[in-house]
Write an enzyme that holds these catalytic residues in place. Sequence first.
Site, PDB file in Angstrom:
ATOM      1  N   LEU A   1       5.864   1.417   7.511  1.00 42.90           N
ATOM      2  CA  LEU A   1       6.409   2.387   6.554  1.00 42.90           C
ATOM      3  C   LEU A   1       5.324   3.325   6.037  1.00 42.90           C
ATOM      4  O   LEU A   1       5.581   4.485   5.742  1.00 42.90           O
ATOM      5  CB  LEU A   1       7.031   1.664   5.355  1.00 42.90           C
ATOM      6  CG  LEU A   1       8.358   0.951   5.603  1.00 42.90           C
ATOM      7  CD1 LEU A   1       8.756   0.131   4.383  1.00 42.90           C
ATOM      8  CD2 LEU A   1       9.446   1.969   5.918  1.00 42.90           C
TER       9      LEU A   1
ATOM     10  N   GLY B   1      -1.688   2.555   2.680  1.00 41.99           N
ATOM     11  CA  GLY B   1      -2.404   2.983   1.485  1.00 41.99           C
ATOM     12  C   GLY B   1      -3.877   2.655   1.628  1.00 41.99           C
ATOM     13  O   GLY B   1      -4.354   2.324   2.716  1.00 41.99           O
TER      14      GLY B   1
ATOM     15  N   THR C   1      -1.205  -2.112   4.180  1.00 39.56           N
ATOM     16  CA  THR C   1      -0.213  -1.442   5.019  1.00 39.56           C
ATOM     17  C   THR C   1       1.149  -2.025   4.652  1.00 39.56           C
ATOM     18  O   THR C   1       1.264  -3.225   4.384  1.00 39.56           O
ATOM     19  CB  THR C   1      -0.504  -1.689   6.508  1.00 39.56           C
ATOM     20  OG1 THR C   1      -1.807  -1.199   6.786  1.00 39.56           O
ATOM     21  CG2 THR C   1       0.502  -0.968   7.389  1.00 39.56           C
ATOM     22  N   VAL C   2       2.146  -1.167   4.592  1.00 38.94           N
ATOM     23  CA  VAL C   2       3.497  -1.601   4.257  1.00 38.94           C
ATOM     24  C   VAL C   2       4.374  -1.477   5.508  1.00 38.94           C
ATOM     25  O   VAL C   2       4.415  -0.418   6.143  1.00 38.94           O
ATOM     26  CB  VAL C   2       4.093  -0.759   3.106  1.00 38.94           C
ATOM     27  CG1 VAL C   2       5.498  -1.225   2.761  1.00 38.94           C
ATOM     28  CG2 VAL C   2       3.198  -0.851   1.865  1.00 38.94           C
TER      29      VAL C   2
ATOM     30  N   LYS D   1       4.256  -5.932   2.370  1.00 39.22           N
ATOM     31  CA  LYS D   1       2.965  -5.324   2.098  1.00 39.22           C
ATOM     32  C   LYS D   1       1.869  -6.304   2.484  1.00 39.22           C
ATOM     33  O   LYS D   1       1.828  -7.419   1.966  1.00 39.22           O
ATOM     34  CB  LYS D   1       2.887  -4.972   0.606  1.00 39.22           C
ATOM     35  CG  LYS D   1       1.605  -4.303   0.239  1.00 39.22           C
ATOM     36  CD  LYS D   1       1.779  -3.499  -1.028  1.00 39.22           C
ATOM     37  CE  LYS D   1       0.617  -2.568  -1.176  1.00 39.22           C
ATOM     38  NZ  LYS D   1       0.899  -1.407  -1.943  1.00 39.22           N
TER      39      LYS D   1
ATOM     40  N   ASP E   1      -2.998   1.444 -11.196  1.00 36.12           N
ATOM     41  CA  ASP E   1      -2.927   2.365 -10.053  1.00 36.12           C
ATOM     42  C   ASP E   1      -1.665   3.226 -10.167  1.00 36.12           C
ATOM     43  O   ASP E   1      -0.909   3.373  -9.215  1.00 36.12           O
ATOM     44  CB  ASP E   1      -2.942   1.576  -8.750  1.00 36.12           C
ATOM     45  CG  ASP E   1      -3.252   2.444  -7.528  1.00 36.12           C
ATOM     46  OD1 ASP E   1      -3.736   3.584  -7.705  1.00 36.12           O
ATOM     47  OD2 ASP E   1      -3.013   1.975  -6.397  1.00 36.12           O
TER      48      ASP E   1
HETATM   49  N1  LIG Z   1       9.263  -1.518  -1.389  1.00 42.69           N
HETATM   50  C1  LIG Z   1       9.110  -0.431  -0.637  1.00 42.69           C
HETATM   51  N2  LIG Z   1      10.175   0.122  -0.009  1.00 42.69           N
HETATM   52  C2  LIG Z   1      10.031   1.220   0.752  1.00 42.69           C
HETATM   53  N3  LIG Z   1       8.867   1.864   0.955  1.00 42.69           N
HETATM   54  C3  LIG Z   1       7.765   1.362   0.368  1.00 42.69           C
HETATM   55  C4  LIG Z   1       7.822   0.196  -0.452  1.00 42.69           C
HETATM   56  N4  LIG Z   1       6.571  -0.054  -0.920  1.00 42.69           N
HETATM   57  C5  LIG Z   1       5.786   0.905  -0.414  1.00 42.69           C
HETATM   58  N5  LIG Z   1       6.486   1.759   0.369  1.00 42.69           N
HETATM   59  C6  LIG Z   1       5.953   2.938   1.066  1.00 42.69           C
HETATM   60  O1  LIG Z   1       4.859   2.556   1.856  1.00 42.69           O
HETATM   61  C7  LIG Z   1       3.832   3.537   1.810  1.00 42.69           C
HETATM   62  C8  LIG Z   1       2.478   2.886   1.600  1.00 42.69           C
HETATM   63  O2  LIG Z   1       2.431   2.228   0.361  1.00 42.69           O
HETATM   64  P1  LIG Z   1       1.081   1.678  -0.242  1.00 42.69           P
HETATM   65  O3  LIG Z   1       0.387   0.819   0.750  1.00 42.69           O
HETATM   66  O4  LIG Z   1       1.401   1.064  -1.563  1.00 42.69           O
HETATM   67  O5  LIG Z   1       0.187   2.986  -0.433  1.00 42.69           O
HETATM   68  P2  LIG Z   1       0.171   4.110  -1.529  1.00 42.69           P
HETATM   69  O6  LIG Z   1       0.975   3.649  -2.703  1.00 42.69           O
HETATM   70  O7  LIG Z   1      -1.268   4.253  -1.851  1.00 42.69           O
HETATM   71  O8  LIG Z   1       0.752   5.334  -0.866  1.00 42.69           O
HETATM   72  C9  LIG Z   1       4.211   4.510   0.688  1.00 42.69           C
HETATM   73  O9  LIG Z   1       4.579   5.740   1.280  1.00 42.69           O
HETATM   74  C10 LIG Z   1       5.418   3.912   0.031  1.00 42.69           C
HETATM   75  O10 LIG Z   1       6.401   4.897  -0.247  1.00 42.69           O
HETATM   76 MG   LIG Z   2       1.617   1.905  -3.376  1.00 46.61          MG
END
Ligand SMILES: Nc1ncnc2c1ncn2[C@@H]1O[C@H](COP(=O)(O)OP(=O)(O)O)[C@@H](O)[C@H]1O
Ligand SMILES: [Mg+2]
Length: 258
Positions: free
Chosen positions: A17, A20, A24-25, A38, A118
């Site tokens: 997805l 960050g 990685t998500v 995550k 954050d």
């Molecule tokens: N629960 C979730 N459902 C859908 N998308 C998510 C969820 N958590 C995070 N994301 C998406 O995953 C991406 C990476 O998230 P993250 O690793 O927290 O990095 P950051 O917040 O620094 O962009 C972001 O674009 C976020 O929108």
């Molecule tokens: Mg995030």
Amino acid sequence: MDRTSVSFGGFVVESVLGTGGTSTVYLAHDADHRVALKVFSSPRPLPPALDHPHILGAYRHGETEDGTLWLAMPYVAGGDADGELRAGRMPPARAAHIISGVAEALDHAHSQGVVHGDVKPSNFLLAERVLLADFGVPPFVRDGLVLTSAAYAAPEMLRGDIVDGRADVYSLGGSLFRLLTGKPPFFDAGSKDAVVQAHLRHPPPQASRLAPWLPDAIDLVITAAMAKVPADRYQSAGELAAAAAEALHSARGHDGRW
Ligand SMILES: Nc1ncnc2c1ncn2[C@@H]1O[C@H](COP(=O)(O)OP(=O)(O)O)[C@@H](O)[C@H]1O
Ligand SMILES: [Mg+2]
């Protein structure tokens, strides 16, 4: 390791997805749920468990064999506030509404003694209501070095001082600036170090310079939210959100395309 071949406590990875600074998500599923999984790239403590209508909870968490923490959260299909902004869908009234939901989440966390650490638009996930994600103070500063994103970080956090909820108020003010203008605070400083120096020393940015259709009153709100000294800020996120909503009342006409 190829994450797509690993099963996290029974969750099976489908796709990425997003990535960050420290994680990685993935989109993943088990028999019952479709989840956002995550996976952190460095060791970190478990985020605090908070229960609030504007806070994204977790279903489950665990560690892989190599000690990597993972969290399975509800998958939020509506994207995040930063993505919506980049897609040109962030009129001022929507920005104010999002800030207000996040502020409720933050005031609840602060009442429990928890600092988010954050606060930024990509952590404002959009379902029927806004959900604040990613609690837990990130490793901004280690051995005097700023390690991760400094774009929204409060001066005291960048110095590595002990912080309280007012650091989140500062970052919420910076997030408001971003949602209204399309730019993060001090975007024109240049290098990451220069952005850090600007957070430490430069006066707060003026939103109405970048977005002349905004009422001047919003500059006062962001200036108060992003005061260098915590005692000079709004003392709660809710106060900031209320002041922002009032200041933006007259800006309703703008359609927020960037
Ligand atoms: N629960 C979730 N459902 C859908 N998308 C998510 C969820 N958590 C995070 N994301 C998406 O995953 C991406 C990476 O998230 P993250 O690793 O927290 O990095 P950051 O917040 O620094 O962009 C972001 O674009 C976020 O929108
Ligand atoms: Mg995030």
